[in-house]
Design a protein around this motif. Structure first.
Motif, short mmCIF file in Angstrom:
data_model
loop_
_atom_site.label_atom_id
_atom_site.label_comp_id
_atom_site.label_asym_id
_atom_site.label_seq_id
_atom_site.Cartn_x
_atom_site.Cartn_y
_atom_site.Cartn_z
N LYS A 138 -9.35 -33.21 36.97
CA LYS A 138 -9.07 -33.48 36.46
C LYS A 138 -8.53 -35.60 36.41
N ASP A 324 2.83 -34.76 27.07
CA ASP A 324 1.86 -34.47 27.11
C ASP A 324 1.01 -36.33 27.65
N ASP A 326 -2.22 -38.87 28.48
CA ASP A 326 -3.38 -38.95 28.27
C ASP A 326 -3.89 -39.89 29.40
N TYR A 327 -4.67 -39.07 30.59
CA TYR A 327 -5.12 -39.03 31.98
C TYR A 327 -5.96 -40.12 31.59
N GLU A 329 -6.00 -42.40 29.71
CA GLU A 329 -5.56 -43.87 29.29
C GLU A 329 -4.57 -44.03 30.63
#
Lengths: 503, 92
Positions: A138, A324, A326-327, A329
């Motif tokens: 991830k 939450d 947004d990796y 980004e």
């Protein structure tokens, strides 16, 4: 003695006398192949220069341990403490992954995720490896590393390599079981608790085997050793030789932390830690054999932020649970921040190089005089490689040794040693007195600003406060102050008396 | 007969995966041993596993209610020395 005039063109080779002089810490890694240098370039715990610019974090997913060390007490958890083995909240792998992504998004300088406890990460293989597995998938822009006592290392080496672990730290305090028997009361091995010399023998065997296996697989290995006066101090020179021969690339000798209130064997039995002079002198004698790390802050197993700072309280479970992230980004922004940092570092290196040219010209002006003596200077900084901290806000000082040859990073002096508890600790010493004691041996302290009262007390203690180089790069400023001192002739005299306070 | 975990357990998880009977489980405020499942490791290991890895003295009792790791047995700190140090810290 000839002085080298340093140049730092973009295309200049990275080996040899790069960065800030032959003795500088950046240069301590100069003997390494370019591929390895690239691997440590933005790792704050493996590269001294990187620690000014990049942050790290530890996630506490590994509570179990398979050995007992005399400097550790598994009962301890204090949010005011900053030392290895201490942690406030043990996380599951899922929680840890969430926390890492939250920190990476909020602190883009964070390049490294380590698992360091609070027990032994490899004594918790399922939790540790699951965390790494998820993160390598991830968050591919984060370097993963692990720290271990080494007992379980040979058994999991191949599994670690699968998850792309490039950096491993093994704590090796001895290579002689007779020394080990004074450090480790027991280990858990093959379903039995084993005590005494035999325990140390097995541990040492596994550590050395693990080190060899990692090196054979191309993993970078740093060795940590705890300096315990009267127990392994002389012996650590041997340790340094052995681990270097086996391919460890960096040796980090750290001072023993032992206070009765920690409830450790050494703390209760009155075993003292080393003085800063003892630590430095041991590091210096090992330095002949291998690259020494001197900027270690002995972090907690759940530390977050730049070395020496802990922002863990900003990322507790209740705060990150509903985030939450947004990796994808975040990764774009992280890459931008990293390239800005690299541009700044390149610019700093260039400026520092010019300073050394002028130091060399100073030497030529006064060739008949004996070489001015070296001077220790303390620096207050929050990171970024610049002098940007108010004296009164500094919880630690970086200590540099300036000589006519170069500016060399020597180590870190913490002000409030490992505990910021006030009333309960009943300490009669004021914060300023503690600071003065921490600065023993230094003749100058560089900071962005300083109050009137500490100014006077520092001068009385023989330490010159200096706020004239605020926001300048550290090594350049240290060199400039040294040049002033040398030109004024004050370095031709012996070291002034008052600074030789207690160590 | 069964082993028992009492107050003082630091919830370090070391014992849980070792138990051959799956008798150990996480609970609040600390881990517990299911007395019905515990076999004291008989037939599986020469020594009871939980008591062999536990890092804290006095928190695991054997079937007779006796601490498997009495004070001083793991740290090497003589109990009187520990008591003196604690009294000294209290008095500060």
């Amino acid at each position: 003695m000839a002085l080298k005039v340093l140049s730092h063109d973009e295309g200049a080779p990275v080996g040899g006398c790069a960065a800030s002089g032959c003795g500088s810490s950046t240069d301590r890694l100069a003997h390494l192949p370019e591929a390895i240098r690239a691997k440590v370039n933005n790792h704050p715990c493996f590269s001294e220069d990187a620690h000014h610019h990049y942050a790290r974090m530890h996630v506490a997913v590994a509570p179990a341990c398979n050995i007992q060390c005399h400097y550790c007490n598994r009962k301890y958890d204090c949010s005011n403490e900053s030392r290895p083995g201490v942690v406030s909240e043990v996380l599951t792998p899922d929680q840890a992954v969430k926390k890492v992504m939250a920190v990476a998004a909020a602190i883009p300088q964070m390049t490294v995720l380590g698992i360091a406890g609070p027990g032994d990460p490899l004594a918790n293989p399922a939790r540790t490896l699951e965390t790494f597995r998820q993160l390598s998938e991830k968050a591919p822009d984060i370097k993963l590393c692990v720290s271990t006592n080494g007992l379980a290392l040979p058994a999991v080496v191949d599994e670690l390599c699968k998850h792309n672990i490039e950096h491993v730290t093994i704590t090796i305090n001895c290579v002689d079981p007779d020394v080990g028997a004074k450090i480790y009361p027991w280990i858990f091995w093959n379903n039995r608790r084993i005590k005494g010399r035999r325990a140390a023998e097995i541990l040492i065997e596994q550590q050395q085997k693990g080190l060899e296996m990692l090196v054979a697989r191309g993993v970078l290995v740093k060795v940590n050793s705890v300096l315990i006066p009267g127990v392994n101090d002389e012996h650590l020179k041997e340790v340094s030789r052995v681990v270097k021969a086996k391919g460890a690339f960096l040796h980090n000798v750290m001072p023993l932390i032992a206070e009765a209130e920690h409830g450790t064997f050494y703390g209760i039995m009155g075993q003292r830690g080393p003085t800063t002079e003892e630590l430095q002198s041991l590091q210096d004698s090992c330095a002949g054999d291998m690259a020494m790390m001197r900027h270690c802050r002995q972090c907690r197993a759940d530390a977050v932020g730049m070395l020496g700072e802990d922002r863990g309280h900003e990322f507790t479970l209740d705060k990150i649970e509903h985030l939450d992230i947004d990796y994808a980004e975040a990764m774009v922004r992280r890459a931008e921040v990293h390239s800005t940092i690299e541009a700044n570092r390149a610019a700093q290196r260039q400026r520092t190089g010019e300073t050394f040219v002028s130091l060399a010209s100073l030497q030529r002006k006064i060739p008949v005089k004996p070489e001015p003596r070296p001077v220790l200077m303390a620096v207050a900084t929050t990171g970024g490689g610049v002098i940007d901290q108010h004296f009164g806000h500094a919880r630690e000082f970086l200590v540099y040794e300036a000589s006519s040859q170069d500016v060399r990073f020597i180590g870190v002096r913490k002000v409030d040693q490992y505990c910021s508890g006030d009333a309960t600790c009943g300490d009669a010493e004021t914060a300023l007195q503690k600071t003065l004691r921490a600065l023993a041996g230094c003749e100058v302290v560089l900071c962005s600003r300083i109050g009137y009262e500490p100014w006077g007390q520092l001068e009385a203690a023989g330490i010159a406060p200096n706020g004239e180089h605020a926001l300048e790069p550290i090594e350049e400023a240290v060199a400039a102050v040294y040049r002033e001192l040398a030109e004024s002739g004050r370095l031709d005299q012996a070291i002034p008396e008052p600074q030789r306070m207690s160590a | 007969m069964a082993f028992q975990i009492i107050e003082g357990c630091v919830n370090c998880w070391a014992c849980e995966p070792l138990c051959p009977s799956g008798a150990i489980f996480a609970a609040t405020p600390h881990f517990q041993i299911d007395a019905k499942k515990c076999t004291e490791c008989e037939g599986d290991f020469a020594e009871p596993q939980c008591a062999s890895i536990c890092p804290v003295e006095g928190v695991i009792l054997d079937g007779l209610g006796v601490p498997a790791n009495p004070p001083g047995s793991l740290t090497g700190i003589p109990p009187e020395r520990m008591a003196a140090a604690m009294a000294e810290i209290q008095a500060r």
